[in-house]
Design an enzyme around this catalytic site. Structure first.
Site, PDB file in Angstrom:
ATOM      1  N   GLU A 133       1.114  -1.567   0.278  1.00 48.83           N
ATOM      2  CA  GLU A 133       0.390  -0.061  -0.156  1.00 48.83           C
ATOM      3  C   GLU A 133       0.369   1.399   0.142  1.00 48.83           C
ATOM      4  O   GLU A 133       0.923   2.179   0.546  1.00 48.83           O
ATOM      5  CB  GLU A 133      -0.477  -0.177   1.369  1.00 48.83           C
ATOM      6  CG  GLU A 133      -2.068  -1.094   1.530  1.00 48.83           C
ATOM      7  CD  GLU A 133      -2.679  -0.985   2.624  1.00 48.83           C
ATOM      8  OE1 GLU A 133      -1.911  -0.250   3.935  1.00 48.83           O
ATOM      9  OE2 GLU A 133      -3.481  -2.383   2.803  1.00 48.83           O
ATOM     10  N   GLY A 147       2.183   5.237  -0.486  1.00 49.86           N
ATOM     11  CA  GLY A 147       1.607   6.323  -1.268  1.00 49.86           C
ATOM     12  C   GLY A 147       2.597   7.540  -1.444  1.00 49.86           C
ATOM     13  O   GLY A 147       2.521   7.188  -2.081  1.00 49.86           O
ATOM     14  N   ARG A 148       3.396   7.539  -0.003  1.00 51.82           N
ATOM     15  CA  ARG A 148       4.407   8.830  -0.467  1.00 51.82           C
ATOM     16  C   ARG A 148       5.680   8.712  -1.330  1.00 51.82           C
ATOM     17  O   ARG A 148       5.940   9.350  -1.620  1.00 51.82           O
ATOM     18  CB  ARG A 148       4.399   8.832   1.349  1.00 51.82           C
ATOM     19  CG  ARG A 148       5.734  10.128   0.995  1.00 51.82           C
ATOM     20  CD  ARG A 148       6.519  10.111   2.072  1.00 51.82           C
ATOM     21  NE  ARG A 148       5.835   9.671   3.805  1.00 51.82           N
ATOM     22  CZ  ARG A 148       5.423  10.997   4.534  1.00 51.82           C
ATOM     23  NH1 ARG A 148       5.131  12.205   4.768  1.00 51.82           N
ATOM     24  NH2 ARG A 148       4.427  10.608   6.091  1.00 51.82           N
ATOM     25  N   ARG A 155       2.620  19.942   6.413  1.00 52.23           N
ATOM     26  CA  ARG A 155       2.891  19.352   6.975  1.00 52.23           C
ATOM     27  C   ARG A 155       4.146  19.868   8.172  1.00 52.23           C
ATOM     28  O   ARG A 155       4.122  19.104   9.224  1.00 52.23           O
ATOM     29  CB  ARG A 155       3.793  18.354   5.991  1.00 52.23           C
ATOM     30  CG  ARG A 155       2.574  17.397   5.510  1.00 52.23           C
ATOM     31  CD  ARG A 155       4.104  16.828   4.266  1.00 52.23           C
ATOM     32  NE  ARG A 155       4.788  15.494   5.197  1.00 52.23           N
ATOM     33  CZ  ARG A 155       6.551  15.731   5.643  1.00 52.23           C
ATOM     34  NH1 ARG A 155       6.897  16.242   4.551  1.00 52.23           N
ATOM     35  NH2 ARG A 155       6.593  14.791   6.017  1.00 52.23           N
ATOM     36  N   TYR A 160       4.039  18.049  11.297  1.00 52.17           N
ATOM     37  CA  TYR A 160       5.022  17.328  12.658  1.00 52.17           C
ATOM     38  C   TYR A 160       6.238  18.053  12.083  1.00 52.17           C
ATOM     39  O   TYR A 160       7.071  17.427  12.683  1.00 52.17           O
ATOM     40  CB  TYR A 160       5.363  16.338  11.125  1.00 52.17           C
ATOM     41  CG  TYR A 160       3.860  15.148  10.535  1.00 52.17           C
ATOM     42  CD1 TYR A 160       3.250  14.912  11.170  1.00 52.17           C
ATOM     43  CD2 TYR A 160       3.901  15.719   9.264  1.00 52.17           C
ATOM     44  CE1 TYR A 160       1.787  14.068  11.011  1.00 52.17           C
ATOM     45  CE2 TYR A 160       2.780  14.748   8.431  1.00 52.17           C
ATOM     46  CZ  TYR A 160       2.053  14.316   9.280  1.00 52.17           C
ATOM     47  OH  TYR A 160      -0.012  14.031   8.830  1.00 52.17           O
ATOM     48  N   CYS A 174      -2.870  33.014  10.357  1.00 50.11           N
ATOM     49  CA  CYS A 174      -2.626  33.619  11.884  1.00 50.11           C
ATOM     50  C   CYS A 174      -2.855  32.689  12.885  1.00 50.11           C
ATOM     51  O   CYS A 174      -3.872  32.632  13.870  1.00 50.11           O
ATOM     52  CB  CYS A 174      -4.064  34.689  11.926  1.00 50.11           C
ATOM     53  SG  CYS A 174      -4.662  35.684  10.770  1.00 50.11           S
TER      54      CYS A 174
HETATM   55  C1  LIG Z   1      -1.258   6.044   4.873  1.00 51.58           C
HETATM   56  C2  LIG Z   1      -1.795   4.799   4.963  1.00 51.58           C
HETATM   57  C3  LIG Z   1      -0.827   3.684   3.606  1.00 51.58           C
HETATM   58  C4  LIG Z   1       0.504   4.471   3.137  1.00 51.58           C
HETATM   59  O1  LIG Z   1       1.543   5.011   3.778  1.00 51.58           O
HETATM   60  P1  LIG Z   1       2.986   5.696   3.332  1.00 51.58           P
HETATM   61  O2  LIG Z   1       3.760   5.822   3.592  1.00 51.58           O
HETATM   62  O3  LIG Z   1       2.368   6.979   2.309  1.00 51.58           O
HETATM   63  O4  LIG Z   1       3.092   4.900   1.730  1.00 51.58           O
HETATM   64  C5  LIG Z   1      -0.559   2.311   3.790  1.00 51.58           C
HETATM   65  N1  LIG Z   1      -1.883   1.942   4.602  1.00 51.58           N
HETATM   66  C6  LIG Z   1      -2.213   2.481   5.543  1.00 51.58           C
HETATM   67  C7  LIG Z   1      -2.854   1.193   6.492  1.00 51.58           C
HETATM   68  C8  LIG Z   1      -2.205   3.793   6.062  1.00 51.58           C
HETATM   69  O5  LIG Z   1      -3.135   4.259   6.910  1.00 51.58           O
END
Ligand SMILES: *Cc1c(COP(=O)(O)O)cnc(C)c1O
Length: 423
Positions: free
Chosen positions: A278, A280-281, A317, A321, A347
């Site tokens: 999975e 994303g980043r 971000r 963070y 603000c």
């Molecule tokens: C946010 C998330 C991801 C993706 O995480 P990345 O760090 O962006 O790769 C994958 N699986 C689950 C369950 C998430 O919550």
């Protein structure tokens, strides 16, 4: 690796000058590079070529329809965490059989929606969720395919807000307890146990936490596969290892997808299972920038501030963070270096992109690029201080498309009503 580079002293997204986008679309604006997305997706996917696998792009990292459509066309599945994300994934023609649904607080309507869409599996995060899922599935006359999200209690060594696999996290089921939960699941009439899942955090910069988590899940899986669960008729067909691979924002040296894949594939040896990932980043992070314009350079006795037209409402971000985002001038300059905070118009003192950053002294009207803004950028944007959300632009070679237009003031008040008594 990305396609935001200087050509003749000016930063381009692929072959399009950012200056042109700023002029025609305005600032602030998110700009994505399709060639970068394609490369990142393909490098990641092909790193796992030797094992049966499904890449499920994590929609929450960047959920723009044009990008999702691109992923669907590449054959990607989707990791979703809400009904709205199911809607987006289906909207772009995503294959429901490649959709996995994570999240600790799935609502009844969201579950029904996903069941009716026929998704691959629900990543269940607690026993109460399991019970509810069984009930809801029974209500719509379906069986819910599930995997249990195991909490392996591994420290991903990342920011606490994006650490998700430690004992005290709200995510997943404790690994010790999970055999019981699995047995319980296997006994439920409208639940079909198909997998095991874990996701330990985001922006991981070494492979060892992944390897440790996999080893723990593996040990557990071997027990479950040969042991008790099989007797109950459950067959684990999917091993979902979540996302979390980090990118280079500053001076991190995250493993390349190839190294990450090799470590995981090694840990899978002898297991007849479909791997789910999975990411994303790692796919979208460096494929996007936030294009902003300098409004004022303000100097006080104590500090210098570069005040820009984007803020924490556009890219949260750094505020959320304390994370580092590189900031580069769009037009290369030899202006003197100063040390300044780069801040937005919001603000809140938490509204900053950079603190005490060495930067070439900009002038009013100069353009800056906040790098590595493609993940958790627009998706976390808000209308705080009543700023319309910025547009999203997708560059493909020498062309660009506005794939989400800038919000208007009317968009800001969409849905708001003044009751008759106040009219
Ligand atoms: C946010 C998330 C991801 C993706 O995480 P990345 O760090 O962006 O790769 C994958 N699986 C689950 C369950 C998430 O919550």
């Amino acid at each position: 690796m990305h396609h935001f580079e200087y050509r003749n002293g000016e930063m381009h997204a692929e072959a399009v000058p950012l200056k042109r986008i700023a002029k025609e679309v305005g600032t602030p604006a998110y700009v994505y590079s399709l060639a970068t997305l394609r490369r990142h997706y393909q490098v990641f996917d092909s790193a796992f070529a030797q094992v049966r696998h499904i890449v499920c792009f994590s929609v929450k990292a960047n959920s723009n329809l044009a990008l999702l459509r691109f992923f669907a066309k590449e054959g990607s599945g989707f990791d979703i965490v809400s009904g709205g994300e199911v809607f987006r994934a289906l909207k772009v023609g995503g294959d429901p059989k490649k959709i996995v649904f994570s999240g600790v607080g799935k609502k009844k309507e969201e579950i029904e929606y996903a069941l009716n869409a026929g998704i691959l599996m629900f990543n269940v995060e607690s026993e109460p969720e399991l019970v509810a899922l069984n009930e809801i599935a029974s209500g719509v006359g379906k069986k819910a395919p599930i995997s249990l999200r195991i909490n392996p209690d591994v420290d991903p060594q990342t920011h606490p807000y994006i650490s998700t696999g430690m004992k005290k996290a709200k995510f997943g089921v404790d690994i010790q307890r999970s055999i019981e939960t699995y047995k319980r699941a296997a006994a439920l009439k409208n639940i079909d146990v198909v997998g095991v899942d874990c996701h330990i955090g985001s922006q991981l910069t070494s492979v060892s936490p992944f390897v440790d988590a996999l080893a723990k899940v593996r040990e557990y899986l071997d027990r479950v596969l040969v042991g008790e669960l099989k007797k109950e008729g459950a067959q684990i067909r999917y091993l979902d290892l979540g996302g979390g691979l980090g990118i280079n924002y500053h001076d991190e040296t995250p493993p390349l997808p190839d190294e990450y894949a090799r470590a995981i594939i090694r840990g899978l040896e002898g297991l007849d299972i479909t791997l789910i990932l999975e990411p994303g980043r790692v796919i979208v992070g460096n494929a996007g920038i936030l294009l902003i314009e300098v409004q004022f350079v303000k100097e006080t006795e104590a500090k210098k501030f570069v005040i820009v037209d984007g803020g924490m409402n556009d890219l949260i971000r750094p505020a959320l963070y304390g994370s580092y985002q590189a900031i580069q001038p769009v037009v290369e300059t030899r202006a003197e270096k100063i040390v300044a905070d780069v801040v937005g118009p919001i603000c809140e003192s938490g509204d900053f992109f950079a603190k005490d950053r060495e930067i070439n002294r900009p002038k009013r009207g100069d353009l800056l690029a906040v790098m590595s803004a493609g993940a958790y950028g627009f998706t976390m944007a808000s209308n705080y201080n009543s700023h319309p959300k910025p547009p999203e632009v997708l560059v493909d070679g020498d062309r660009y498309y506005v794939v989400r237009k800038r919000e208007s003031f009317d968009d800001l008040i969409n849905g708001e009503v003044i009751p008759p008594a106040l009219q």
